[in-house]
Design a protein around this motif. Structure first.
Motif, PDB file in Angstrom:
ATOM      1  N   UNK A   8      96.965 155.286  78.610  1.00 62.49           N
ATOM      2  CA  UNK A   8      96.366 153.821  77.852  1.00 62.49           C
ATOM      3  C   UNK A   8      94.976 153.989  78.222  1.00 62.49           C
ATOM      4  N   UNK A   9      93.990 153.606  77.240  1.00 60.45           N
ATOM      5  CA  UNK A   9      92.635 153.724  77.477  1.00 60.45           C
ATOM      6  C   UNK A   9      92.189 152.080  77.169  1.00 60.45           C
ATOM      7  N   UNK A  10      91.405 151.688  78.130  1.00 58.68           N
ATOM      8  CA  UNK A  10      90.871 150.289  77.969  1.00 58.68           C
ATOM      9  C   UNK A  10      89.364 150.302  78.143  1.00 58.68           C
ATOM     10  N   UNK A  11      88.547 149.776  77.122  1.00 59.94           N
ATOM     11  CA  UNK A  11      87.084 149.723  76.982  1.00 59.94           C
ATOM     12  C   UNK A  11      86.662 149.008  75.933  1.00 59.94           C
ATOM     13  N   UNK A  12      85.250 148.635  75.848  1.00 59.44           N
ATOM     14  CA  UNK A  12      84.874 147.782  74.681  1.00 59.44           C
ATOM     15  C   UNK A  12      83.299 148.700  74.312  1.00 59.44           C
ATOM     16  N   UNK A  33      95.354 151.876  72.599  1.00 62.36           N
ATOM     17  CA  UNK A  33      93.858 151.263  73.387  1.00 62.36           C
ATOM     18  C   UNK A  33      93.790 149.949  73.602  1.00 62.36           C
ATOM     19  N   UNK A  34      93.232 149.308  74.433  1.00 68.80           N
ATOM     20  CA  UNK A  34      92.800 148.026  74.711  1.00 68.80           C
ATOM     21  C   UNK A  34      91.319 147.870  74.566  1.00 68.80           C
ATOM     22  N   UNK A  35      90.859 146.910  73.872  1.00 73.48           N
ATOM     23  CA  UNK A  35      89.719 146.573  73.704  1.00 73.48           C
ATOM     24  C   UNK A  35      89.510 145.042  73.661  1.00 73.48           C
ATOM     25  N   UNK A  36      88.165 144.488  73.890  1.00 79.68           N
ATOM     26  CA  UNK A  36      88.123 143.022  73.937  1.00 79.68           C
ATOM     27  C   UNK A  36      88.015 142.470  72.313  1.00 79.68           C
ATOM     28  N   UNK A  49      83.876 144.534  65.246  1.00 78.33           N
ATOM     29  CA  UNK A  49      84.560 145.130  65.980  1.00 78.33           C
ATOM     30  C   UNK A  49      83.799 145.830  67.194  1.00 78.33           C
ATOM     31  N   UNK A  50      84.476 146.196  68.256  1.00 76.72           N
ATOM     32  CA  UNK A  50      83.841 146.856  69.100  1.00 76.72           C
ATOM     33  C   UNK A  50      83.726 148.471  68.949  1.00 76.72           C
ATOM     34  N   UNK A  91      85.584 147.758  80.127  1.00 79.18           N
ATOM     35  CA  UNK A  91      86.462 146.891  79.369  1.00 79.18           C
ATOM     36  C   UNK A  91      86.029 145.521  79.349  1.00 79.18           C
ATOM     37  N   UNK A  92      85.715 145.056  80.555  1.00 79.42           N
ATOM     38  CA  UNK A  92      85.045 143.564  80.281  1.00 79.42           C
ATOM     39  C   UNK A  92      86.078 142.539  80.773  1.00 79.42           C
TER      40      UNK A  92
END
Length: 323
Positions: A8-12, A33-36, A49-50, A91-92
């Motif tokens: 799982x990738x998390x970033x913005x 994918x996780x993003x803000x 969108x990011x 990710x923030x």
């Protein structure tokens, strides 16, 4: 044959998007994918969108945009994905302990400094402000602290004399993606952990940049003011005032030339630069931006603005302390 590891990738921002793109190009299995959440931008405050979200949509990856990971529902949702590893880059959002414990291989972070130097939100800008000769990337096993986990891999970048935050950011984004690819195989294959504990005695922090820090305080040395200009390009951009008008400074260079006049005094005006007295030395402005106008060379600026040597620039509203 065992299935490939589920990441799982998390970033913005762009910094994270570079790493996600490289993971996909290299064939890693990105399960989600996780993003803000999308943020309002521009005069119309349209939701944008990011960069990470754009890549996720392009590659049709499952996408999640929780406002927080501290609530039980978000944690249950992530646990249901059953990731082997979580890769985090700018990710923030804070990852609470409950989230860090979900992937069997833990969570690793791509951090833009040589830890333990410059933990926190603005490592690139703080390194430039401090006059560091080098910075780099740390791939870190995340724990509950702020960038305090053991370091799995580092990659160094020598800071060049004219590097801006924009230049260093782009260099470290590519370096971070490469460093991640170098340490992922041994981590995913569960080989011996070579993580190095951070030396707490050497730790320093990089707090988030505040807009008021961008004001140039002419009582400071020229070399520090030059660092400010480079550190705050492209945001929030160093600025001063001339005859009541804000002037943003995108490029400048420190000169050893000493003066005995009031700091902030306009010393000389010529097509190659605007020379201003400082607390120690002279700062030559090279590229500027008047309010509401485009970025331009000093020569272009002077074609529309008459400046008189001896004018004293308004002392900045917010003082900035040199390191």
């Amino acid at each position: 044959m065992a299935a490939p590891p589920y990441i799982v990738f998390a970033g913005t921002p762009v910094f994270a998007a570079v790493a996600l793109r490289r993971l996909l190009e290299t064939g890693y299995r990105i399960g989600a994918v996780y993003t803000q959440p999308d943020r309002p931008s521009g005069r119309g405050r349209r939701l944008v969108p990011s960069p990470v979200k754009d890549i996720a949509i392009t590659h049709q990856l499952p996408l999640y945009q929780p406002a927080t990971l501290k609530d039980k529902a978000s944690q249950t949702q992530l646990a249901a994905l059953a990731p082997d590893l979580m890769v985090v880059a700018a990710y923030g959002l804070i990852l609470p302990t409950a989230v860090l414990q979900i992937p069997p291989l833990g969570c690793i972070n791509i951090h833009a400094s040589l830890l333990p130097r410059w933990r926190g939100a603005a490592p690139i800008q703080r390194a430039l402000l401090a006059g560091d000769k080098e910075t780099g990337i740390s791939i870190m096993q995340m724990d509950a602290g702020l960038d305090t986990g053991p370091v799995l891999h580092t990659a160094r970048y020598p800071i060049q004399p004219k590097d801006t935050a924009a230049i260093v950011h782009d260099q470290l984004a590519e370096l971070g993606a490469e460093a991640l690819l170098q340490c992922l195989p041994s981590l995913l294959e569960k080989k011996a952990n070579t993580a190095v504990l951070q030396d707490e005695s050497r730790a320093c922090y990089a707090p988030k940049i505040r807009k008021e820090e961008a004001w140039l305080d002419w009582s400071q040395p020229a070399i520090f003011l030059e660092r400010q200009v480079r550190a705050f390009n492209p945001w929030p951009v160093a600025q001063t005032q001339i005859e009541g008008r804000i002037l943003r400074v995108w490029s400048a260079t420190a000169l050893a030339k000493t003066t005995h006049v009031l700091p902030g005094t306009l010393l000389a005006v010529h097509k190659t630069g605007i020379d201003i007295a400082t607390g120690n030395g002279t700062l030559r402005l090279l590229e500027v931006q008047p309010a509401g106008k485009r970025v331009m060379t000093v020569q272009a600026y002077l074609s529309a603005h008459l400046l008189t040597p001896g004018t004293v620039l308004v002392k900045s509203p917010g003082k900035t302390k040199s390191p």
